[in-house]
Design an enzyme around this catalytic site. Sequence first.
Site, PDB file in Angstrom:
ATOM      1  N   PRO A 250       0.839  -1.200   0.000  1.00 37.18           N
ATOM      2  CA  PRO A 250       0.000   0.000   0.000  1.00 37.18           C
ATOM      3  C   PRO A 250       0.875   1.252   0.000  1.00 37.18           C
ATOM      4  O   PRO A 250       1.801   1.352   0.802  1.00 37.18           O
ATOM      5  CB  PRO A 250      -0.792  -0.124   1.308  1.00 37.18           C
ATOM      6  CG  PRO A 250       0.050  -0.995   2.190  1.00 37.18           C
ATOM      7  CD  PRO A 250       0.791  -1.919   1.280  1.00 37.18           C
TER       8      PRO A 250
ATOM      9  N   GLU B  15      -3.798   3.457   1.623  1.00 36.64           N
ATOM     10  CA  GLU B  15      -4.562   3.508   2.864  1.00 36.64           C
ATOM     11  C   GLU B  15      -5.659   4.567   2.785  1.00 36.64           C
ATOM     12  O   GLU B  15      -5.417   5.688   2.353  1.00 36.64           O
ATOM     13  CB  GLU B  15      -3.640   3.849   4.041  1.00 36.64           C
ATOM     14  CG  GLU B  15      -4.398   3.964   5.360  1.00 36.64           C
ATOM     15  CD  GLU B  15      -3.619   4.731   6.427  1.00 36.64           C
ATOM     16  OE1 GLU B  15      -3.930   4.553   7.606  1.00 36.64           O
ATOM     17  OE2 GLU B  15      -2.721   5.517   6.066  1.00 36.64           O
TER      18      GLU B  15
ATOM     19  N   CYS C 252       1.991   2.637   9.640  1.00 34.58           N
ATOM     20  CA  CYS C 252       2.328   3.985   9.165  1.00 34.58           C
ATOM     21  C   CYS C 252       2.826   4.848  10.320  1.00 34.58           C
ATOM     22  O   CYS C 252       2.123   5.037  11.308  1.00 34.58           O
ATOM     23  CB  CYS C 252       1.124   4.642   8.511  1.00 34.58           C
ATOM     24  SG  CYS C 252       1.487   6.298   7.881  1.00 34.58           S
TER      25      CYS C 252
END
Length: 302
Positions: A11, A36, A110
Amino acid sequence: MEYRNKLVLAPMVRVGTLPFRLLAAEYGADITYGEEIIDHKLLKCERRDNDVIGSIDVVEKGTENVVFRTCQQESSRVVFQMGTSNAVRALTAAQIVCKDVAAVDINMGCPKSFSVSGGMGAALLTKPELIHDILTTLKRNLDIPITCKIRLLQSSHDTVELARRIEKTGVSAVAIHARKVADRPRDPAKWSEIADVVTALSIPVIANGDIFEHEDFERIKAATGASSVMVARGALWNASVFSPKGKRPWEVVKGEYVRKSILWDNDMKSTKHTLKEMIVHHSSLELPEGKAVIKSETSADL
């Protein structure tokens, strides 16, 4: 969805849109993650069939802003990655897209402030009870596979313990970025710490970190024992990294990306961002091509 022996597109925000996912799949990616998308954003959206280009669009209500776009061609391999910090909200959001994707993945890696400040992404790594709540809620209520992507914790022991707790929720696989939250992309990926997790789990582990050539897929599998391999920057710079025949010239790949972006009416800002990332790596934005991409306002300009 089978997670063993697969090549996976990671991603990537503003990169992992439909044209780029299709490009990666064309070159050999078995599973492709979308960028995301935050649950709060998704809850403001509605699903629409786009008969003009043959896509399925998740559009922000009251606007024509396409938050997520997919199509029938990728329905068996596209993974919807979500940012969340609440189980009920995550489920409500996932129900909007779950019929059109192959799996849902929760972002737990993240490190960027917009994620962490909202209790999402890497902030979840220190909240195992919340992780359990989110994953079990999704698993219990959705008919598609649920997975998550994490980073390494401070010690290998901590990472293994967290991964074991994740496995107990019934997820189909776990992806591990072989860096810690404080690490930067230039810091070498710690493949050996993924190996510790692989030994401890029975579900597939997807290894991620420092994959730049096709040969690296086998190197990281040999080093870690991971079931599958995920690549981010290596794919951004040249999506043909997935091809067993070897990389195509990046100019060719770049042209293919632009064609697909036009065909699927991709968001102009997203297309320009991805092109600039490619150009910065291989060339320079100060050269005529780079300057022209920056000035482009339409697909025709590109």
